[in-house]
Scaffold this active site. Structure first.
Site, PDB file in Angstrom:
ATOM      1  N   HIS A   1       0.811  -1.225   0.000  1.00  0.00           N
ATOM      2  CA  HIS A   1       0.000   0.000   0.000  1.00  0.00           C
ATOM      3  C   HIS A   1       0.845   1.276   0.000  1.00  0.00           C
ATOM      4  CE1 HIS A   1      -3.614  -2.279   0.445  1.00  0.00           C
ATOM      5  NE2 HIS A   1      -3.310  -2.727   1.641  1.00  0.00           N
TER       6      HIS A   1
ATOM      7  N   ASP B   1      -3.630 -10.385  -2.148  1.00  0.00           N
ATOM      8  CA  ASP B   1      -4.147  -9.817  -0.903  1.00  0.00           C
ATOM      9  C   ASP B   1      -5.589  -9.361  -1.123  1.00  0.00           C
ATOM     10  OD1 ASP B   1      -2.740  -8.457   1.791  1.00  0.00           O
ATOM     11  OD2 ASP B   1      -4.515  -7.378   1.102  1.00  0.00           O
TER      12      ASP B   1
ATOM     13  N   HIS C   1      -6.968  -6.707  -0.114  1.00  0.00           N
ATOM     14  CA  HIS C   1      -6.987  -5.268  -0.381  1.00  0.00           C
ATOM     15  C   HIS C   1      -6.139  -4.966  -1.609  1.00  0.00           C
ATOM     16  CE1 HIS C   1      -7.673  -5.625   4.042  1.00  0.00           C
ATOM     17  NE2 HIS C   1      -8.637  -4.761   3.759  1.00  0.00           N
TER      18      HIS C   1
ATOM     19  N   ASP D   1      -5.490 -12.446   3.667  1.00  0.00           N
ATOM     20  CA  ASP D   1      -6.666 -11.881   4.315  1.00  0.00           C
ATOM     21  C   ASP D   1      -7.940 -12.017   3.481  1.00  0.00           C
ATOM     22  OD1 ASP D   1      -5.406 -10.151   2.567  1.00  0.00           O
ATOM     23  OD2 ASP D   1      -5.355  -8.449   3.947  1.00  0.00           O
TER      24      ASP D   1
END
Length: 311
Positions: A126, A163, A165, A246
């Site tokens: 990120h 992931d 996200h 996740d």
């Protein structure tokens, strides 16, 4: 050749406030899972400290200086953005995450390892060019991609991110890099709000695979199978993986329904692709995963496949 496992105790010294999901216990859970007898054949090495100049492969110099200046002393923890914290040990941990990824790239490209998994924190996908985000300080995998291209003289690398996200930071850092293909699946809509299918980059080498909340393994396979065919057409000489766990059905931060079997399938599909296009060269780096039991079991499933395909 064995599968290389890279980690370092310094990753445990990156401390976040009590109750923060990105915590040192994540690595302890992974270490406990990988202490099982079936993982005895892993080639275990410690992550070296990357020179600070390695950060500049992707990030602005003033951002590096700001992160370095933000380092606290003692037991203090400082907040860089709404989600990202630093403790006294965070800067070293982040540099060792980069050093570990680059060590893995060196080992896999030289033939010293069949493939590799880098179990370090903080995560990285990120972090954008000039700002921290989402628990991340530096774009570890994007830096490793540039390292492979520039230090090793590769012509094409692929970064695959599963992931839950969106890897907005990796997309930002590699957006203008025509030699790097970026493929990311993510729950959508979900924080950070990026990752729509029409985000393709100036060279068309960005592929986003938005997945609806509540979807599981079947939807994941339907998205990734054609995407991997596109990666095959790109003919990467190395595949880097942002391995976030996740999307698991037990993870508290999102609403996908993946299981350990889904991670094993996707890892196998990536390894099959790598076998066909780049001699099996895969370097995987830990990103998210916040239910400790699900994280440990999913990483173990990931390593099971890496070891089997690398044997």
């Amino acid at each position: 050749m064995a599968t290389l496992l890279v980690t370092h105790p310094a990753a445990l010294a990156h401390l976040t406030p009590p109750g923060h999901p990105e915590r040192a216990e994540r690595l302890r859970a992974i270490a406990a899972a990988l202490a099982a007898p079936r993982f005895a054949a892993l080639d275990r090495q410690e992550a070296p400290l990357a020179p600070e100049a390695e950060v500049l492969r992707c990030h602005a110099a003033d951002y590096l200086a700001a992160v370095k200046a933000a380092r606290p002393e003692g037991d203090v923890r400082v907040q860089l953005d709404p989600d990202t914290w630093m403790s006294k040990g965070s800067f070293e941990a982040a540099l060792r995450a980069i050093g570990g990824a680059e060590l893995a790239v060196d080992a896999v490209l030289s033939g010293a390892a069949a493939n590799a998994f880098v179990a370090m924190r903080p995560p990285g996908h990120h972090a954008e060019t000039g700002r921290s985000m989402g628990f991340c300080l530096f774009g570890t995998v994007a830096i490793a991609a540039r390292y492979a291209l520039d230090r090793h003289g590769l012509s094409r690398v692929a970064v695959l991110d599963f992931d839950v996200h969106h890897g907005n930071g990796t997309q930002d850092l590699l957006r203008d890099e025509a030699r790097a293909m970026f493929v990311s699946s993510q729950q959508f809509p979900l924080w950070p709000g990026t990752g729509a299918a029409d985000e393709r980059g100036p060279h068309g080498q960005i592929v986003n695979l938005p997945l609806p909340p509540g979807s599981g393994g079947a939807e994941m396979r339907a998205a990734w199978e054609p995407a991997l065919a596109r990666v095959a057409a790109f003919r990467p000489e190395l595949i880097l993986v942002s391995a976030g766990f996740d999307a698991h059905r037990d993870d508290p931060l999102a609403d996908l329904r993946w299981t350990e079997a889904d991670y094993a399938w996707l890892t196998g599909a990536i390894c099959d692709l790598a076998r066909d296009c780049c001699g099996g060269r895969v370097v995987s780096c830990l990103e998210g995963g916040y239910d400790l039991s699900a994280l440990a079991a999913s990483v173990a499933a990931h390593l099971d496949v890496l070891m089997e395909r690398g044997a």
